[in-house]
Design a protein around this motif. Structure first.
Motif, PDB file in Angstrom:
ATOM      1  N   PHE A  98     -10.005   8.445  28.790  1.00 57.71           N
ATOM      2  CA  PHE A  98     -10.021   9.210  27.486  1.00 57.71           C
ATOM      3  C   PHE A  98     -10.433   8.298  26.594  1.00 57.71           C
ATOM      4  CE2 PHE A  98      -6.267  11.451  29.247  1.00 57.71           C
ATOM      5  CZ  PHE A  98      -6.520  12.714  28.907  1.00 57.71           C
ATOM      6  N   LYS A  99     -11.684   9.031  25.492  1.00 59.87           N
ATOM      7  CA  LYS A  99     -12.180   8.290  24.620  1.00 59.87           C
ATOM      8  C   LYS A  99     -11.318   8.818  23.205  1.00 59.87           C
ATOM      9  CE  LYS A  99     -16.385   7.812  21.890  1.00 59.87           C
ATOM     10  NZ  LYS A  99     -17.651   7.972  21.689  1.00 59.87           N
ATOM     11  N   ARG A 100     -11.037   7.803  22.500  1.00 62.40           N
ATOM     12  CA  ARG A 100     -10.319   7.951  21.471  1.00 62.40           C
ATOM     13  C   ARG A 100     -10.997   8.367  20.339  1.00 62.40           C
ATOM     14  NH1 ARG A 100      -8.839   2.443  20.141  1.00 62.40           N
ATOM     15  NH2 ARG A 100      -8.216   3.297  18.234  1.00 62.40           N
ATOM     16  N   TYR A 101     -10.377   9.398  19.323  1.00 54.06           N
ATOM     17  CA  TYR A 101     -11.370   9.896  18.401  1.00 54.06           C
ATOM     18  C   TYR A 101     -12.657  10.334  18.640  1.00 54.06           C
ATOM     19  CZ  TYR A 101      -6.859   8.826  15.459  1.00 54.06           C
ATOM     20  OH  TYR A 101      -6.046   9.043  14.850  1.00 54.06           O
ATOM     21  N   ALA A 102     -12.809  11.209  19.724  1.00 57.26           N
ATOM     22  CA  ALA A 102     -14.206  11.679  20.039  1.00 57.26           C
ATOM     23  C   ALA A 102     -14.678  12.690  19.173  1.00 57.26           C
ATOM     24  CB  ALA A 102     -14.073  12.189  21.473  1.00 57.26           C
ATOM     25  N   VAL A 103     -15.805  12.710  18.958  1.00 58.61           N
ATOM     26  CA  VAL A 103     -16.463  14.045  18.396  1.00 58.61           C
ATOM     27  C   VAL A 103     -17.266  14.809  19.393  1.00 58.61           C
ATOM     28  CG1 VAL A 103     -18.480  14.335  16.601  1.00 58.61           C
ATOM     29  CG2 VAL A 103     -17.101  12.317  16.355  1.00 58.61           C
ATOM     30  N   ILE A 104     -16.681  15.883  19.197  1.00 61.65           N
ATOM     31  CA  ILE A 104     -17.404  17.115  19.944  1.00 61.65           C
ATOM     32  C   ILE A 104     -17.725  18.018  19.010  1.00 61.65           C
ATOM     33  CG2 ILE A 104     -17.012  18.889  21.833  1.00 61.65           C
ATOM     34  CD1 ILE A 104     -14.568  16.986  22.669  1.00 61.65           C
ATOM     35  N   GLY A 105     -18.984  18.408  18.804  1.00 60.69           N
ATOM     36  CA  GLY A 105     -19.671  19.451  17.907  1.00 60.69           C
ATOM     37  C   GLY A 105     -19.238  18.827  16.717  1.00 60.69           C
ATOM     38  N   SER A 106     -18.595  19.572  15.522  1.00 63.12           N
ATOM     39  CA  SER A 106     -18.247  19.036  14.455  1.00 63.12           C
ATOM     40  C   SER A 106     -16.632  18.429  14.314  1.00 63.12           C
ATOM     41  CB  SER A 106     -18.765  20.120  13.237  1.00 63.12           C
ATOM     42  OG  SER A 106     -17.855  21.263  13.695  1.00 63.12           O
ATOM     43  N   ALA A 107     -15.969  18.793  15.391  1.00 64.46           N
ATOM     44  CA  ALA A 107     -14.620  18.261  15.562  1.00 64.46           C
ATOM     45  C   ALA A 107     -14.537  16.768  15.935  1.00 64.46           C
ATOM     46  CB  ALA A 107     -13.921  19.220  16.350  1.00 64.46           C
ATOM     47  N   ILE A 108     -13.294  16.235  15.195  1.00 62.85           N
ATOM     48  CA  ILE A 108     -13.031  14.999  15.853  1.00 62.85           C
ATOM     49  C   ILE A 108     -11.484  15.102  16.499  1.00 62.85           C
ATOM     50  CG2 ILE A 108     -12.271  12.525  15.145  1.00 62.85           C
ATOM     51  CD1 ILE A 108     -14.077  12.993  12.586  1.00 62.85           C
ATOM     52  N   VAL A 109     -11.622  15.114  17.706  1.00 65.53           N
ATOM     53  CA  VAL A 109     -10.422  15.086  18.470  1.00 65.53           C
ATOM     54  C   VAL A 109      -9.665  13.766  18.866  1.00 65.53           C
ATOM     55  CG1 VAL A 109     -11.170  17.252  19.507  1.00 65.53           C
ATOM     56  CG2 VAL A 109     -11.424  15.052  20.637  1.00 65.53           C
ATOM     57  N   ASP A 110      -8.295  14.016  19.061  1.00 71.61           N
ATOM     58  CA  ASP A 110      -7.710  12.546  19.078  1.00 71.61           C
ATOM     59  C   ASP A 110      -7.950  11.817  20.505  1.00 71.61           C
ATOM     60  OD1 ASP A 110      -5.906  12.590  16.722  1.00 71.61           O
ATOM     61  OD2 ASP A 110      -5.110  14.500  17.881  1.00 71.61           O
ATOM     62  N   PHE A 111      -8.108  12.493  21.865  1.00 68.56           N
ATOM     63  CA  PHE A 111      -8.309  11.952  22.946  1.00 68.56           C
ATOM     64  C   PHE A 111      -9.249  13.089  23.510  1.00 68.56           C
ATOM     65  CE2 PHE A 111      -4.366   9.909  21.840  1.00 68.56           C
ATOM     66  CZ  PHE A 111      -4.471   8.912  21.877  1.00 68.56           C
ATOM     67  N   ALA A 112     -10.431  12.622  24.294  1.00 72.98           N
ATOM     68  CA  ALA A 112     -11.205  13.512  25.084  1.00 72.98           C
ATOM     69  C   ALA A 112     -11.624  12.729  26.442  1.00 72.98           C
ATOM     70  CB  ALA A 112     -12.395  14.129  24.215  1.00 72.98           C
ATOM     71  N   SER A 113     -11.547  13.610  27.436  1.00 76.22           N
ATOM     72  CA  SER A 113     -11.981  13.093  28.621  1.00 76.22           C
ATOM     73  C   SER A 113     -13.214  14.139  29.029  1.00 76.22           C
ATOM     74  CB  SER A 113     -10.759  13.354  29.975  1.00 76.22           C
ATOM     75  OG  SER A 113     -11.307  13.246  31.079  1.00 76.22           O
ATOM     76  N   GLN A 114     -14.334  13.735  28.944  1.00 79.60           N
ATOM     77  CA  GLN A 114     -15.691  14.476  29.210  1.00 79.60           C
ATOM     78  C   GLN A 114     -15.523  14.964  30.596  1.00 79.60           C
ATOM     79  OE1 GLN A 114     -17.855  15.363  26.828  1.00 79.60           O
ATOM     80  NE2 GLN A 114     -17.197  13.919  25.331  1.00 79.60           N
ATOM     81  N   LEU A 133     -11.284  17.948  28.912  1.00 79.51           N
ATOM     82  CA  LEU A 133      -9.807  18.195  28.583  1.00 79.51           C
ATOM     83  C   LEU A 133      -9.665  17.356  27.043  1.00 79.51           C
ATOM     84  CD1 LEU A 133      -6.965  18.977  29.334  1.00 79.51           C
ATOM     85  CD2 LEU A 133      -6.687  16.613  30.182  1.00 79.51           C
ATOM     86  N   VAL A 134      -9.055  17.869  26.129  1.00 75.19           N
ATOM     87  CA  VAL A 134      -8.822  17.461  24.867  1.00 75.19           C
ATOM     88  C   VAL A 134      -7.144  17.144  24.675  1.00 75.19           C
ATOM     89  CG1 VAL A 134      -9.102  17.863  22.366  1.00 75.19           C
ATOM     90  CG2 VAL A 134     -10.956  17.868  23.786  1.00 75.19           C
ATOM     91  N   VAL A 135      -7.040  16.138  24.317  1.00 76.12           N
ATOM     92  CA  VAL A 135      -5.192  16.087  23.904  1.00 76.12           C
ATOM     93  C   VAL A 135      -5.505  15.764  22.224  1.00 76.12           C
ATOM     94  CG1 VAL A 135      -3.369  14.539  24.031  1.00 76.12           C
ATOM     95  CG2 VAL A 135      -4.921  14.797  25.953  1.00 76.12           C
ATOM     96  N   ALA A 136      -4.678  16.882  21.648  1.00 73.78           N
ATOM     97  CA  ALA A 136      -4.563  16.792  20.123  1.00 73.78           C
ATOM     98  C   ALA A 136      -3.145  16.368  19.653  1.00 73.78           C
ATOM     99  CB  ALA A 136      -5.123  18.131  19.662  1.00 73.78           C
ATOM    100  N   ALA A 196     -12.390  25.978  23.391  1.00 75.06           N
ATOM    101  CA  ALA A 196     -12.229  26.568  24.794  1.00 75.06           C
ATOM    102  C   ALA A 196     -13.326  27.515  25.126  1.00 75.06           C
ATOM    103  CB  ALA A 196     -10.834  27.413  24.520  1.00 75.06           C
ATOM    104  N   GLU A 197     -14.176  28.118  24.026  1.00 76.67           N
ATOM    105  CA  GLU A 197     -15.362  28.719  24.384  1.00 76.67           C
ATOM    106  C   GLU A 197     -16.265  28.291  25.052  1.00 76.67           C
ATOM    107  OE1 GLU A 197     -18.525  30.804  21.594  1.00 76.67           O
ATOM    108  OE2 GLU A 197     -16.625  31.231  20.934  1.00 76.67           O
ATOM    109  N   VAL A 198     -16.478  27.003  24.799  1.00 77.76           N
ATOM    110  CA  VAL A 198     -17.320  26.269  25.896  1.00 77.76           C
ATOM    111  C   VAL A 198     -16.694  25.324  26.776  1.00 77.76           C
ATOM    112  CG1 VAL A 198     -18.990  25.747  23.815  1.00 77.76           C
ATOM    113  CG2 VAL A 198     -17.180  24.219  24.328  1.00 77.76           C
ATOM    114  N   GLY A 199     -15.676  25.700  27.393  1.00 80.59           N
ATOM    115  CA  GLY A 199     -14.672  25.462  28.611  1.00 80.59           C
ATOM    116  C   GLY A 199     -13.985  24.121  28.500  1.00 80.59           C
ATOM    117  N   ILE A 200     -13.788  23.581  27.236  1.00 84.02           N
ATOM    118  CA  ILE A 200     -12.803  22.744  27.108  1.00 84.02           C
ATOM    119  C   ILE A 200     -11.539  22.977  26.901  1.00 84.02           C
ATOM    120  CG2 ILE A 200     -12.570  20.369  25.709  1.00 84.02           C
ATOM    121  CD1 ILE A 200     -15.362  20.574  24.969  1.00 84.02           C
TER     122      ILE A 200
END
Length: 173
Positions: A68-84, A88-91, A109-113
């Motif tokens: 998991f990457k902490r505070y990952a940037v996906i698009g214009s969102a900053i998510v708490d944890f992300a596994s590329q 999967l994103v943990v918020a 979810a629209e892009v499969g996350i």
């Protein structure tokens, strides 16, 4: 007059905005994307207690190649944890703007996350339990992605006859 970002009332909004995977930042201006990355970097330097507790528990686990990457940037969102790799994103829910979070989750979810949410107070109360729940979700997501990527098996007719092989394929010994 300085422009500010505001949310329109719920009645005026359409569904979640579509994320466009173009260019460096999914059709986001370079300066805005730089500001988002700077904000994520600052959050990684100064995490809150719930984020830190879950990060410490996840660090204790052997996750293999699924980190998991902490505070990952996906698009214009900053998510708490992300596994590329698992998409999967943990918020962590902190009680901030729930309407904004719902729209962001729909966009991801629209892009499969897949987004899973946990209450920050519950994570602080039982970080081990939250980590175990994240691990269960990771396993379920792995199984889901693996099943989706498997080629389907050939179906047999009712008579039980095997499908004919193409003359261009070699028989297996």
């Amino acid at each position: 007059m300085k422009k500010t970002l505001t949310l329109r009332p719920v009645g005026e909004r359409a569904e979640a905005p579509k994320i466009q995977k173009k260019g460096r930042g999914w059709a986001i201006s370079g300066s805005r994307l730089d500001a988002i990355h700077d904000m994520a970097r600052q959050l990684r330097r100064e995490p809150d207690e719930a984020h830190l507790a879950l990060a410490e528990e996840l660090a204790k686990e052997d996750l293999g190649k699924y980190k998991f990457k902490r505070y990952a940037v996906i698009g214009s969102a900053i998510v708490d944890f992300a596994s590329q790799s698992l998409k999967l994103v943990v918020a962590l829910d902190r009680g901030d703007a729930p309407e904004l979070e719902r729209r962001r989750d729909a966009s991801l979810a629209e892009v499969g996350i897949k987004v899973i949410r946990y209450d920050a107070a519950e994570v602080l109360g039982d970080p081990e339990g939250a980590c175990a729940a994240v691990l269960r979700e990771m396993k379920a997501r792995y199984d889901e992605l693996r099943a989706a990527s498997r080629p389907s098996r050939p179906s047999y007719s009712r008579s039980g006859a095997r499908p004919q092989r193409s003359p261009h394929t070699r028989a297996r010994d």
